[in-house]
Design a protein around this motif. Structure first.
Motif, PDB file in Angstrom:
ATOM      1  N   LYS A  19      -5.466  15.285 -13.631  1.00  0.00           N
ATOM      2  CA  LYS A  19      -5.847  15.385 -15.031  1.00  0.00           C
ATOM      3  C   LYS A  19      -5.274  16.674 -15.602  1.00  0.00           C
ATOM      4  O   LYS A  19      -5.107  17.662 -14.879  1.00  0.00           O
ATOM      5  CB  LYS A  19      -7.364  15.328 -15.209  1.00  0.00           C
ATOM      6  N   GLN A  20      -4.980  16.624 -16.878  1.00  0.00           N
ATOM      7  CA  GLN A  20      -4.398  17.783 -17.553  1.00  0.00           C
ATOM      8  C   GLN A  20      -5.502  18.677 -18.089  1.00  0.00           C
ATOM      9  O   GLN A  20      -6.456  18.202 -18.707  1.00  0.00           O
ATOM     10  CB  GLN A  20      -3.506  17.331 -18.711  1.00  0.00           C
ATOM     11  N   GLY A  21      -5.389  19.976 -17.847  1.00  0.00           N
ATOM     12  CA  GLY A  21      -6.379  20.932 -18.320  1.00  0.00           C
ATOM     13  C   GLY A  21      -5.834  21.780 -19.451  1.00  0.00           C
ATOM     14  O   GLY A  21      -4.662  21.656 -19.844  1.00  0.00           O
ATOM     15  N   SER A  22      -6.653  22.650 -19.978  1.00  0.00           N
ATOM     16  CA  SER A  22      -6.215  23.547 -21.044  1.00  0.00           C
ATOM     17  C   SER A  22      -5.158  24.510 -20.531  1.00  0.00           C
ATOM     18  O   SER A  22      -5.120  24.849 -19.344  1.00  0.00           O
ATOM     19  CB  SER A  22      -7.416  24.324 -21.597  1.00  0.00           C
ATOM     20  N   GLY A  23      -4.289  24.958 -21.416  1.00  0.00           N
ATOM     21  CA  GLY A  23      -3.245  25.893 -21.019  1.00  0.00           C
ATOM     22  C   GLY A  23      -2.212  25.282 -20.098  1.00  0.00           C
ATOM     23  O   GLY A  23      -1.581  25.985 -19.305  1.00  0.00           O
ATOM     24  N   ASN A  24      -2.048  23.936 -20.173  1.00  0.00           N
ATOM     25  CA  ASN A  24      -1.066  23.222 -19.338  1.00  0.00           C
ATOM     26  C   ASN A  24      -1.340  23.339 -17.842  1.00  0.00           C
ATOM     27  O   ASN A  24      -0.426  23.225 -17.029  1.00  0.00           O
ATOM     28  CB  ASN A  24       0.363  23.710 -19.641  1.00  0.00           C
ATOM     29  N   ARG A  25      -2.588  23.568 -17.506  1.00  0.00           N
ATOM     30  CA  ARG A  25      -2.932  23.599 -16.085  1.00  0.00           C
ATOM     31  C   ARG A  25      -3.042  22.178 -15.538  1.00  0.00           C
ATOM     32  O   ARG A  25      -3.421  21.256 -16.243  1.00  0.00           O
ATOM     33  CB  ARG A  25      -4.257  24.336 -15.875  1.00  0.00           C
TER      34      ARG A  25
END
Length: 212
Positions: A173-179
């Motif tokens: 899954k994609q997180g905030s800040g492209n993490r």
């Protein structure tokens, strides 16, 4: 004496940042100030200069602490914790272990769990991983953005190959800040989960970072 000092600290504060005067409860120590500053700068720079203090590892493997039966002085235990958590290389960790054994003898299992966590923190720092959390519900590894993930297809293929032999289910899954969040289900025992994570971090570092 400790209780009185704690109460005094609560009432009057820890003093000014760069001096010795007592000046309210909002001040912080110089060392903590530097850590907060470095973490903030690392964030602004896209984590290119992340430090060991920014890495979080939480493993549901048992109690991780220094028991009083091994080190019975509170002040000394705190100092040992501080030194251990500041180890930012495997060499530093090895030296710490050797010094601990020379001073206090063979360490118990609870301390071993501390070493496991710190070793994984060090490997995470090298592997551009900001956090690892493993509990009964499963595990989650958070990868920081960067050139090492510029081709997600290759990364997903690599993860698929790594997890295939273990028959472990995983998802992204994609997180905030492209993490990038790598989530997985895991029923491995305590030692195996440690070895699994250690192997994963080492191989990721070798396959994606050392080749850059």
């Amino acid at each position: 004496g400790y209780s009185l000092s704690s109460k005094d600290l609560e009432i009057r504060g820890a003093g000014s940042l760069f001096g010795y005067s007592q000046s309210g409860g909002s001040q912080i120590g110089f060392e903590l100030y530097n850590k907060i500053l470095n973490l903030s700068l690392s964030t602004l720079r896209g984590h290119k200069n992340a430090s060991i203090d920014s890495v979080v590892v939480k493993l549901d493997v048992g109690k991780s602490f220094i028991p009083t039966s091994y080190v019975n002085e509170d002040g000394l235990s705190i100092s040992l914790y501080k030194t251990l958590l500041s180890c930012s290389s495997l060499k530093d960790l090895k030296v710490f272990k050797e010094n601990l054994i020379n001073r206090f003898g063979k360490y118990p299992k609870d301390v071993s769990f501390l070493f496991w966590s710190q070793e994984l923190r060090i490997l995470s720092l090298k592997s551009k991983v900001s956090s690892i959390v493993v509990n009964k519900k499963g595990g989650e590894i958070v990868y920081l953005p960067g050139d090492h993930l510029e081709n997600p297809v290759n990364f997903i293929a690599w993860v698929s190959s790594f997890f295939k032999d273990l028959e472990v289910d995983f998802s992204f899954k994609q997180g905030s800040g492209n993490r990038m969040f790598l989530c997985f289900n895991c029923s491995l025992n305590k030692k195996d989960i440690y070895m699994f994570l250690k192997d994963l971090l080492n191989k990721f570092n070798k396959d994606f970072l050392e080749t850059k």
